[in-house]
Design a protein around this motif. Sequence first.
Motif: not given
Length: 611
Positions: A326-347
């Motif tokens: 969750d830490f990785h996904h939350a940080l990655h989506t916020l910094i990149t704006g990517e939202r595909y796959g499981y990244y849609q739960d974060f951002g």
Amino acid sequence: MRSDLKVGAILHSNGQCDFTLWGPELDSVELRLLSPKEAAFDMQKSEEGYWTATVEKVADGTQYMYYIDRAADRPDPASYYQPEGVHGPSAVVDLNTYQWGDSAWKNIPWPDYVIYELHVGTFTAEGTFDSAIAQLADLKALGITAVQILPVAQFPGERNWGYDGVFPYATQNSYGGPNGLKRLVDACHQEGLAVILDVVYNHLGPEGNYTGSFGPYTTDKYNTPWGNAINFDDAWCDGVRHYCIQNALYWLREFHIDGLRLDAIHAIYDFSAKHLLAEMAEAVAGLSDQLGKPLYVTAESDLNDTRIIRPAEQGGFALTAQWSDDFHHALHTLITGERYGYYQDFGTCEALATAMRDRFVYSGTYSPFRRRRHGNSATDLPSDQFIVCAQNHDQIGNAKGCDRLSKLVPFDALKLTAGVLLTSPYIPLLFMGEEYGEEAPFNYFIDHSDPELVEAVFEGRKREFKEAHGFGEPAPAHEVSTYEASKLNWHLRGEGQHKTLLNYYQRLLELRRQLKLNVPSYSKYMEISSDEDTKVIVYRRAIADGQLLCLMNFHQSVSVIDLAPPQQPWVLVLDSATDEWDGSGSALPPKITEAQSLELAPLSFTLYSTT
């Protein structure tokens, strides 16, 4: 069954070798020595399904096969070395002749771990254990305290991520074999670096997997994304459990490894009254007592289930720590704006703030991606039981283009990302090259010999990419160029902004030690707020000798925040926007003594403390 029974070929100092093979449903097994002189010996079977033979005058390097049920020659599933690859004969290894130089090494406390994940084949141009040794001083100077090596169990061919291993006890021949790994571990310890080895107990690879010839090492009772699951709770599972637990002890004991990282334990299926991982943790704890040094077992899991790390008296498996995806996904989506796959739960800033405070974003709450509730609460557990990262082999290798963050976001965002990771209350993990902004992709690569298997892997990867990303194709995994393109470019460490980023990582890790940011903390001692409009996260937490204040601006432009008057003056420790770090410029004061408005530079990370 004796809990200390060792499988494989155990060579003693007097030249006597004990061969032990598990094959509960076999009718006959003949041990065939192939070199330097051919000989054959009938093996005897125990009630538990173990076949044994003791042979005199066996030399290190002696090659052998098992002739099973008078039908086929097969390599040893507990082979310690496969000098000719997965389809060749096994070789006897003298595990006692290497002269270790690490007698003073007693491991380091777990909270002091700063982990550096590396893949032996792409870490250096040569891609061997010995060539990796030359870079250890650089890692030590950076502030790394532990090296985590991707799997080295024998896989087909000369190049692979390591997760297609089919001989869990055999050290990859193209990397340098058993003694090569020992030299690397020994050098790490003499440099003051701990070593974690990535091990895989959820599946075996598709090529060279001969375990089915000997017994039910796998089961079709469960399926993993990579094929049949390893048999931990079906008929004859006791021998398989013993095989894997002894494998864990083998790496820790014979190779002086300090800890293990268990791959994808959510794909380890075991509904026994006592889970395999709980039994493994007990065995490792026993070896730790015997050796007189701490040994750590960590796990990759996407379950957000704290049972993995809770003590046995609470019904847990008692592992040292687990990854927080969750830490990785939350940080990655916020910094990149990517939202595909499981990244849609974060951002959102709120998601990252939650991950920083509560270990998980999803702690029993509804996950839109999964369309169900996910996880359980970890807020009562210490922060050092969680490993976090901004990049790792999986997240890069399964992303569009297999690109690192250095290819996805601007330089200022890389510094912001590093600040979030290395000042978090968790155990940080860096992926090789991250510290200087390596630009090479980390592709998925294989060296299978079966053309049909190669084609199946390529088609499977294409389907995965289409489902996850909606477009694009992965690089052809079997081509040598795909592998070569993934190797690190070490020269970048001394050039331009790469050098600045390297110095920045080094400074952050120095502050981590100086401010004792590694001291385990709890959720209740962190105050954190987030604002989706300004894209700012502000958090305060107690550290050993005072308080820490972190200001993070994820906006592409300046954000203004109002800060309440501090109880003690805040002293500026680090500001990523200053000229020192090739920043865009900063208007932040060196000291804050009263309530005031602050202008945070775009994509900036700022650290204040009261000490």
